[in-house]
Design an enzyme around this catalytic site. Sequence first.
Site, PDB file in Angstrom:
ATOM      1  N   GLY A  53       4.036   9.747  -2.245  1.00 31.22           N
ATOM      2  CA  GLY A  53       4.285   8.886  -1.081  1.00 31.22           C
ATOM      3  C   GLY A  53       3.373   7.669  -1.114  1.00 31.22           C
ATOM      4  O   GLY A  53       3.814   6.519  -0.920  1.00 31.22           O
ATOM      5  N   HIS A  54       2.085   7.906  -1.378  1.00 35.79           N
ATOM      6  CA  HIS A  54       1.149   6.781  -1.491  1.00 35.79           C
ATOM      7  C   HIS A  54       1.545   5.885  -2.679  1.00 35.79           C
ATOM      8  O   HIS A  54       1.529   4.660  -2.580  1.00 35.79           O
ATOM      9  CB  HIS A  54      -0.278   7.286  -1.730  1.00 35.79           C
TER      10      HIS A  54
HETATM   11  P1  AMP Z   1      -2.917   8.700   4.676  1.00 33.05           P
HETATM   12  O1  AMP Z   1      -3.690   8.745   3.398  1.00 33.05           O
HETATM   13  O2  AMP Z   1      -2.301  10.012   5.051  1.00 33.05           O
HETATM   14  O3  AMP Z   1      -3.679   8.039   5.781  1.00 33.05           O
HETATM   15  O4  AMP Z   1      -1.679   7.764   4.397  1.00 33.05           O
HETATM   16  C1  AMP Z   1      -1.851   6.478   3.866  1.00 33.05           C
HETATM   17  C2  AMP Z   1      -0.516   5.776   3.905  1.00 33.05           C
HETATM   18  O5  AMP Z   1       0.436   6.488   3.133  1.00 33.05           O
HETATM   19  C3  AMP Z   1       0.049   5.691   5.339  1.00 33.05           C
HETATM   20  O6  AMP Z   1       0.636   4.420   5.513  1.00 33.05           O
HETATM   21  C4  AMP Z   1       1.077   6.790   5.328  1.00 33.05           C
HETATM   22  O7  AMP Z   1       2.128   6.563   6.248  1.00 33.05           O
HETATM   23  C5  AMP Z   1       1.584   6.720   3.902  1.00 33.05           C
HETATM   24  N1  AMP Z   1       2.245   7.967   3.544  1.00 33.05           N
HETATM   25  C6  AMP Z   1       1.756   9.231   3.695  1.00 33.05           C
HETATM   26  N2  AMP Z   1       2.675  10.143   3.313  1.00 33.05           N
HETATM   27  C7  AMP Z   1       3.767   9.445   2.906  1.00 33.05           C
HETATM   28  C8  AMP Z   1       5.060   9.817   2.414  1.00 33.05           C
HETATM   29  N3  AMP Z   1       5.409  11.083   2.241  1.00 33.05           N
HETATM   30  N4  AMP Z   1       5.937   8.817   2.120  1.00 33.05           N
HETATM   31  C9  AMP Z   1       5.598   7.521   2.289  1.00 33.05           C
HETATM   32  N5  AMP Z   1       4.395   7.104   2.750  1.00 33.05           N
HETATM   33  C10 AMP Z   1       3.497   8.056   3.059  1.00 33.05           C
END
Ligand code: AMP
Length: 290
Positions: free
Chosen positions: A43-44
């Site tokens: 996702g990232h």
């Molecule tokens: P985090 O590390 O969880 O704070 O997420 C960092 C970024 O990655 C944020 O903008 C999240 O929305 C995005 N993100 C997390 N999981 C996913 C996913 N499965 N698909 C797309 N973007 C994601």
Amino acid sequence: MNRRMAAVNILEDREALAQWVAENRRAGRSVGFVPTMGALHAGHVSLFQTARQECDRVIGSIFVNPTQFGPNEDFQRYPRTLEADRILLEGAGCDALFLPAVDLIYPPGHQTVVRVGAVAEGLCGACRPGHFQGVATVVAILFNRVAPQRAYFGLKDYQQFLVIRQMVRDLGLAVAVVGLPTVREADGLAMSSRNRYLTPADRHQSLALYRAMTAAQAVYADGQRDPTRLEETAREVLTGAGIDRIDYVAVRDRETLAPLTRIETDPVLLLAVHVGVARLIDNRILQSEL
Ligand code: AMP
């Protein structure tokens, strides 16, 4: 050298970041920014890849932001996997990685916060008091230090995306906020750093989120326009799978997250539940025609 596999430039202090930012500004290069908390997954990576396509230089940050965690949440045990993250970023075309210590972001005596209004108040804002204030504050600080032209967020954290978009509008920040689709496992579970908390039994139970959204989408496509009925459809799937800690199941206006009495434009269905020790969120824009 193929730039996609070039080593990521690790920037840990204020001066190193400032120099990187100044160099790009002098050269007239556009900068795309992906803020994260690490424990990176596909996702990232999708955010970095899109940034790579749209910007001259791409910078990520990894900062597990203490102010967005509640006192009984998982700040201490949040997964920290820096070496694996670095390798993933090299393959994703990331040029630089900002890794600030807590007191670089919040110097001693720090006392200014960003509090976004209505869009940050319900749903996760209600379940996690102070969470979005922590998010908005850290993102504002990071935007100021990194000064990107574009910043990339996942729509998986749908309310977070709207909160940041609102903050950028309200404060007149000169950055384009880009929201990108949720990347899922083959069976539908939204990728999340917190999925690694799931036991095999939890992992099986967590599939109910995707099934719940699919069920609500099916009755919506069949013409159901009562938000309460749509929420009940999703809730029944969750409880039927044995999920008994449900923070919310909500059908809301997709732009403002306001509750709806009647649906006129396609709304968003948002879910937050606890499975084992993990709190999982997901969402889907309901579509009248697929
Ligand atoms: P985090 O590390 O969880 O704070 O997420 C960092 C970024 O990655 C944020 O903008 C999240 O929305 C995005 N993100 C997390 N999981 C996913 C996913 N499965 N698909 C797309 N973007 C994601």
